[in-house]
Design a protein around this motif. Sequence first.
Motif, PDB file in Angstrom:
ATOM      1  N   ARG A   1       0.807  -1.221   0.000  1.00  0.00           N
ATOM      2  CA  ARG A   1       0.000   0.000   0.000  1.00  0.00           C
ATOM      3  C   ARG A   1       0.839   1.270   0.000  1.00  0.00           C
ATOM      4  NH1 ARG A   1      -1.550  -2.549   4.739  1.00  0.00           N
ATOM      5  NH2 ARG A   1      -3.688  -2.816   4.047  1.00  0.00           N
TER       6      ARG A   1
ATOM      7  N   ARG B   1      11.248  -3.996   2.642  1.00  0.00           N
ATOM      8  CA  ARG B   1      10.217  -4.252   3.648  1.00  0.00           C
ATOM      9  C   ARG B   1       9.918  -2.974   4.439  1.00  0.00           C
ATOM     10  NH1 ARG B   1       9.237  -9.710   5.344  1.00  0.00           N
ATOM     11  NH2 ARG B   1       7.822  -8.753   6.850  1.00  0.00           N
ATOM     12  N   ALA B   2       8.650  -2.796   4.815  1.00  0.00           N
ATOM     13  CA  ALA B   2       8.239  -1.574   5.522  1.00  0.00           C
ATOM     14  C   ALA B   2       9.091  -1.331   6.767  1.00  0.00           C
ATOM     15  CB  ALA B   2       6.762  -1.672   5.898  1.00  0.00           C
ATOM     16  N   THR B   3       9.323  -2.371   7.542  1.00  0.00           N
ATOM     17  CA  THR B   3      10.061  -2.201   8.804  1.00  0.00           C
ATOM     18  C   THR B   3      11.551  -1.922   8.578  1.00  0.00           C
ATOM     19  OG1 THR B   3      10.085  -4.606   8.874  1.00  0.00           O
ATOM     20  CG2 THR B   3       8.581  -3.499  10.378  1.00  0.00           C
TER      21      THR B   3
ATOM     22  N   ASP C   1       3.626   4.187  12.755  1.00  0.00           N
ATOM     23  CA  ASP C   1       3.748   2.998  13.606  1.00  0.00           C
ATOM     24  C   ASP C   1       5.165   2.429  13.540  1.00  0.00           C
ATOM     25  OD1 ASP C   1       2.861   2.607  10.891  1.00  0.00           O
ATOM     26  OD2 ASP C   1       2.625   0.475  11.289  1.00  0.00           O
TER      27      ASP C   1
ATOM     28  N   ALA D   1      -1.716   5.840   3.420  1.00  0.00           N
ATOM     29  CA  ALA D   1      -1.781   4.633   4.262  1.00  0.00           C
ATOM     30  C   ALA D   1      -2.329   5.018   5.645  1.00  0.00           C
ATOM     31  CB  ALA D   1      -0.412   3.961   4.355  1.00  0.00           C
ATOM     32  N   CYS D   2      -3.448   5.708   5.633  1.00  0.00           N
ATOM     33  CA  CYS D   2      -4.036   6.214   6.883  1.00  0.00           C
ATOM     34  C   CYS D   2      -4.848   5.119   7.584  1.00  0.00           C
ATOM     35  CB  CYS D   2      -4.946   7.404   6.602  1.00  0.00           C
ATOM     36  SG  CYS D   2      -4.033   8.813   5.965  1.00  0.00           S
TER      37      CYS D   2
ATOM     38  N   LYS E   1       2.377  -6.494  17.357  1.00  0.00           N
ATOM     39  CA  LYS E   1       3.647  -6.293  16.642  1.00  0.00           C
ATOM     40  C   LYS E   1       4.278  -4.988  17.144  1.00  0.00           C
ATOM     41  CE  LYS E   1       4.666  -5.639  11.649  1.00  0.00           C
ATOM     42  NZ  LYS E   1       3.976  -5.601  10.330  1.00  0.00           N
TER      43      LYS E   1
END
Length: 211
Positions: free
Chosen positions: A13, A54-56, A75, A94-95, A118
Amino acid sequence: MTNRLIIAVSKGRILTETLPLLAQAGVVPTESPETSRKLIFDTSVPGVQLLVIRATDVPTFVDNGAADLGVAGKDVLIEYGGDGLYEPLDLRIACCRMALAAPEGFVLDGSRIRVATKYVRIAAAYFAARGIQADFVKLYGSMELAPLVGLADCIVDLVDTGNTLRANGLAELEEIMPISSRLIVNKASMKMKHEQVRGLIDRLSAGVFAE
Ligand code: ATP
Ligand code: PRP
């Protein structure tokens, strides 16, 4: 001389919602990162490249200077911690919201609880502020399953439409914080490539505020 400028985004997203903002800012990948297996992409702007990770991992790449800029969820940024990153722009993409959820009928009565999440840092701060004793079970996905199989009493997770909670018989007890994705910038890049970085921030914010 034009400096190389690397922008890190995550597949899914964030990529889908960032590409139109980048396009408005004049940055268009030369092939589609949504379908290609490549991880690094040239763009319409010479020297500007996109990394798809990856997002993280986005804050790690930007913090360490492997990327100059990145797009990451609030986050992910809170969980990453530290103060090594500039966060100059809320991209308003990405709300969703971080929320406490539990099986229908669950009541927070002050007794010690087990929380699957998480987002341990966010959850720990939330329960500490309320004086509620909590133990955490760290999971990497499908948090909604944990209360259904006795792994936890409740969950702290991202909620958007609430469909995932409802589909699993869970109810939202409280919103912890609103979440959106932010543009992040490596501190050295902000100094060393100031003109290029500032120009991109300005073009991106023009797109965000035009929405
Ligand atoms: P990783 O690949 O590292 O496990 P992820 O699976 O969480 O990350 P995404 O699901 O693409 O990656 O989520 C990226 C970001 O999008 C999240 O960090 C959050 O800020 C936001 N997000 C997550 N879920 C939703 C949702 N349902 N609606 C809107 N935004 C969301
Ligand atoms: C996120 C989040 C919830 C869901 C909430 O998961 O972890 O499970 O979205 O959205 P909703 O309220 O609209 O149902 P995601 O879709 O990112 O799947 P993932 O956990 O596999 O990444």
